[in-house]
Design an enzyme around this catalytic site. Structure first.
Site, mmCIF file in Angstrom:
data_model
loop_
_atom_site.group_PDB
_atom_site.id
_atom_site.type_symbol
_atom_site.label_atom_id
_atom_site.label_comp_id
_atom_site.label_asym_id
_atom_site.label_seq_id
_atom_site.Cartn_x
_atom_site.Cartn_y
_atom_site.Cartn_z
ATOM 1 N N GLY A 25 0.804 -1.220 0.000
ATOM 2 C CA GLY A 25 0.000 0.000 0.000
ATOM 3 C C GLY A 25 0.827 1.256 0.000
ATOM 4 O O GLY A 25 1.933 1.290 -0.538
ATOM 5 N N LEU A 53 -4.223 -5.554 -4.685
ATOM 6 C CA LEU A 53 -3.113 -4.599 -4.625
ATOM 7 C C LEU A 53 -1.830 -5.213 -4.038
ATOM 8 O O LEU A 53 -1.833 -5.712 -2.915
ATOM 9 C CB LEU A 53 -3.531 -3.386 -3.773
ATOM 10 C CG LEU A 53 -2.515 -2.248 -3.692
ATOM 11 C CD1 LEU A 53 -2.288 -1.607 -5.042
ATOM 12 C CD2 LEU A 53 -2.942 -1.219 -2.649
ATOM 13 N N ASP A 54 -0.735 -5.148 -4.795
ATOM 14 C CA ASP A 54 0.592 -5.573 -4.321
ATOM 15 C C ASP A 54 0.666 -7.048 -3.953
ATOM 16 O O ASP A 54 1.520 -7.453 -3.154
ATOM 17 C CB ASP A 54 1.046 -4.716 -3.115
ATOM 18 C CG ASP A 54 1.188 -3.245 -3.488
ATOM 19 O OD1 ASP A 54 1.407 -2.942 -4.674
ATOM 20 O OD2 ASP A 54 1.075 -2.389 -2.586
ATOM 21 N N GLN A 55 -0.242 -7.854 -4.529
ATOM 22 C CA GLN A 55 -0.270 -9.278 -4.188
ATOM 23 C C GLN A 55 0.098 -10.163 -5.379
ATOM 24 O O GLN A 55 0.086 -11.383 -5.258
ATOM 25 C CB GLN A 55 -1.675 -9.680 -3.697
ATOM 26 C CG GLN A 55 -2.136 -8.924 -2.464
ATOM 27 C CD GLN A 55 -1.295 -9.208 -1.247
ATOM 28 O OE1 GLN A 55 -0.890 -10.338 -1.026
ATOM 29 N NE2 GLN A 55 -1.006 -8.193 -0.470
#
Lengths: 291, 291, 291, 291
Positions: free
Chosen positions: A208, A234-236
């Site tokens: 994040g 997100l960001d995974q």
């Protein structure tokens, strides 16, 4: 001089994954040998966990009696036999990479330098940004620049416009080079495995916003960056490349931001190169990066 | 030979933190100069964030007209004036380090080697374990070994026994060298800043159990280890030292566990050395590590 | 927000080296405290080998009742007393850095990016090259570009011209950013400690020409780069910064050259930053780099 | 649990090098497939420079209808056809590693730890030393220890005795784990490719004696270690593995020696593991290390 080489020869890259079983390498290399294919480089991975097999081969183009389409046609039965997820690419055909950027330009500068000296031998059909800052530099390089502002209210239109520009430019790959907007789930899904992001932390730490601040307040002794495929979460997404650098108690958040630029640039460039060379195969939420 | 040095001279280490203001270095170095103190090494840090000042000085013992207690007595007024949290130690007095270990012995081997050649010049009054595996090696080195089994039902007694053994042995520092039990909050609180743990991940990623498995399934490209002070909250204490190593898609959880040992050993040894040399000052939940 | 800070305050940097003795820190910090100086950052090093003392202090400008010249005047007696080699600089005065480059532009791109976002807050009065390749990029950035061809016969004139351009532009520091000519001994001597070079090997390995080829044929497993002060002896000057990266048997000389660019950029940028912040003190043929 | 695996299955390792040409992989993998061989892991390298091809395959033992000797017999015609330099090993047969050591024991401690937990799954038939220091530790581990003093006058006898002990113990590999004597050319030649040394510098920098002192006086910013095959020319053999660590101006030669131990241990262990797993193929004076 040998070790130096001149220009590399034109070559085809075959890469695939399939359920693991006996005889895959024999069948693929037998197919190539039967047509006189000279293997420049080959690597493979058998995943214990998923029982899947991954392989990538570079074959000298002029050792085969095929142009790429004919090669694909002849290889298709082998691919079907082993239930492969496969592709064949041609080193003579440049990939088309669309770069998205916001106000921080270090990754853009870095990619433009690698492009101008052909270290990364791609076409950049355009650069898209939600700000005007990059316009001059991009246009000076002879590359079209599109300003697509993104506000809370105009997100759907903005992402539709990005989608249109990407399609229109014949883009293969979209690179978020410190693009500070979160793409819509629809866009992420549509181009799954084709959008690369550089996240400015060593994921899974500090997902994040404001990762350097998070890192500072947790007191870690190394900061990092992560190049990954963008997915709806997100960001995974699957991680392609990561690296870190050492910091100390004397470094402020400002310093981390400044130092971090160096890892971001390098990790993005390495991840992108591996992606463009068809080295990165997705294996669930992990990647196999074949050399 | 100069750069080589022989044995290092005896020296006193003064270290402190205090609210930042003008004149601290002048006052401290003035105090030392007034008594003829020869500074071997000095470092300091002014923390922008907490407005706190941190300093560490090594002074040649024979340049001062004081034994340590007299030095402490003379310095106390200065410390009071600046509201310091301070200590003075003497390089001639060995720290006493109690090691706790379970069944994996790589950190123990590593620490014993550093101890036997006096790279880390400490006393090890005893080694404590919840298993018998380490006994032979420890006793061969002439160090007492205590087996304190820990079961779900006997935890309070076990931790009381560890506390007793630590106190009885005159321990300064407790090192959890891959000790696979979670100490009681009471013990953590009692010896705050004196218990070091090595956690086998790059914190804050992968807290808790089986970090290498977590790392494998997240698909990270680097694994790490973290040396930190133990606090009541699991794996949340101030970080002293961290490092990482590169892994690839071909490495299984087994491999990560195996490779990870190397980072664990090195990170623990570096963190411990910095702690023992009075270089580590806690600043909220972060550390200042003065060279 | 604290750890973040806004713009940093204006500060003066005092740095010096002198023969080691008792009382140096006390005298310097006493001098500063007497005038109300607020120390932002301070570090020092006592060299066992050369018996020399090195120190660097940042003092908040508005905590002192002096402008830089007055500060220099007041400090001069202290400097004389301790036989210091010293300087005082002002963070409000930008250093002037002249960049020399040949045909490979990666270090230039990198420095221009750091300059445009003020990560390295300098003036670049001009860029000089023995080729025309960089002109467009440099001039687009609004920086004057001078083409000074160097041939076997015109070396004396070329180096005289470089000297003239450097002097005329009021340059403080000259950076050889992959400038592929060997400067004349006279020029090296004239600007000793003010010319930085990036050498594309991990010195002292592989001095001279074609270091990546040398590295390839020796079969090393890591390649590196070195930022050093230029002296009359080729690649023998004091080392400011170095770093390495891992390579493998699959990498050709071409690959080493390509990968090496990343270390060259980073090592040059780090070395230059340390130089510009007056952190690098020469100690014989070694450097002390104070944080 | 999948990614974890239990004990690994018994497997055969085939490794070879041969002149490069079309059809090698097809022939080898075809041979394996024809006998039902299940490939666990395979890697290969085609060297542009020497036009030589290198390959290593792990095959599940029970997927083939052969014991090792029968496998060798059946594979021999293929090997002849391609003029291979080849070997087949069996994971069920432990390699026999003789360790030579002097007075510094960090590499020995490290190897013994890896041996006791079967991280490196070898037999250590004996340890040989020119000093008595290691005897206690070695014998406590149940391993025979031989003291073979080496003086200026007794070198021939000493090396003959080492040769005899090595042969008598059925050693496959000799490891110089900070053994401070230079082996005779005859011994080097006799066991070419079977003797590993750890040199305490980042070769080719600082060959010969006192490398840390050399590094200190040259002022390098990183120190390293190199694991290489021993050849008749001192410190010139093919490099198997290298690594480095960062040092600073505050570190004395004493510190470099102390810090360097950590790289020495790690680099030797990694190099040895690769050697024992038949991953290291010599290619002129370079190595190919197949994963």
């Amino acid at each position: 001089m040998t070790g130096m080489g001149g220009e590399r020869h034109r070559y085809y890259t075959l890469r695939f994954s399939c359920p693991d079983r006996t005889g895959i390498v024999a069948r693929v290399s037998g197919f190539l040998a039967d047509h006189g294919g000279w293997i420049l480089r080959s690597s493979q991975h058998a995943d214990e966990d998923t029982q899947r097999f991954f392989m990538r081969v570079e074959v000298k183009a002029d050792s085969l009696p095929f142009e790429p389409d004919a090669l694909r046609e002849h290889f298709a039965p082998v691919a079907r036999e082993f239930d492969m997820d496969w592709l064949i690419s041609d080193s003579a055909v440049k990939k088309r990479v669309v770069i998205l950027v916001s106000r921080q330009l270090h990754c853009l500068y870095d990619l433009l330098e690698r492009w101008q000296c052909r270290e990364i031998d791609i076409d950049i059909p355009c650069v898209i940004s939600n700000h005007e800052d990059a316009r001059g530099l991009v246009e000076w390089h002879g590359i079209p620049f599109h300003h697509v502002p993104v506000t809370a209210n105009t997100k759907p239109e903005a992402f539709a416009e990005i989608d249109r520009l990407f399609a229109e430019s014949g883009g293969d790959t979209m690179v978020l080079a410190r693009y500070m907007q979160i793409l819509s789930p629809a866009l992420c899904a549509k181009y799954l495995g084709r959008i690369l992001n550089i996240h400015h932390s060593f994921l899974p730490s500090f997902v994040g916003a404001r990762p350097y601040e998070q890192a500072y307040y947790r007191g870690v002794k190394l900061i990092g960056a992560t190049c990954h495929y963008v997915t709806e979460e997100l960001d995974q997404g699957p991680i392609i490349e990561q690296d870190v650098m050492r910091i100390g108690h004397g470094d402020t958040v400002r310093d981390l931001i400044r130092f971090g630029k160096d890892i971001e640039k390098m990790v993005l460039a390495r991840g992108l190169r591996n992606h463009l060379e068809d080295r990165v195969l997705v294996n669930g939420n992990r990647t196999v990066v074949l050399r």
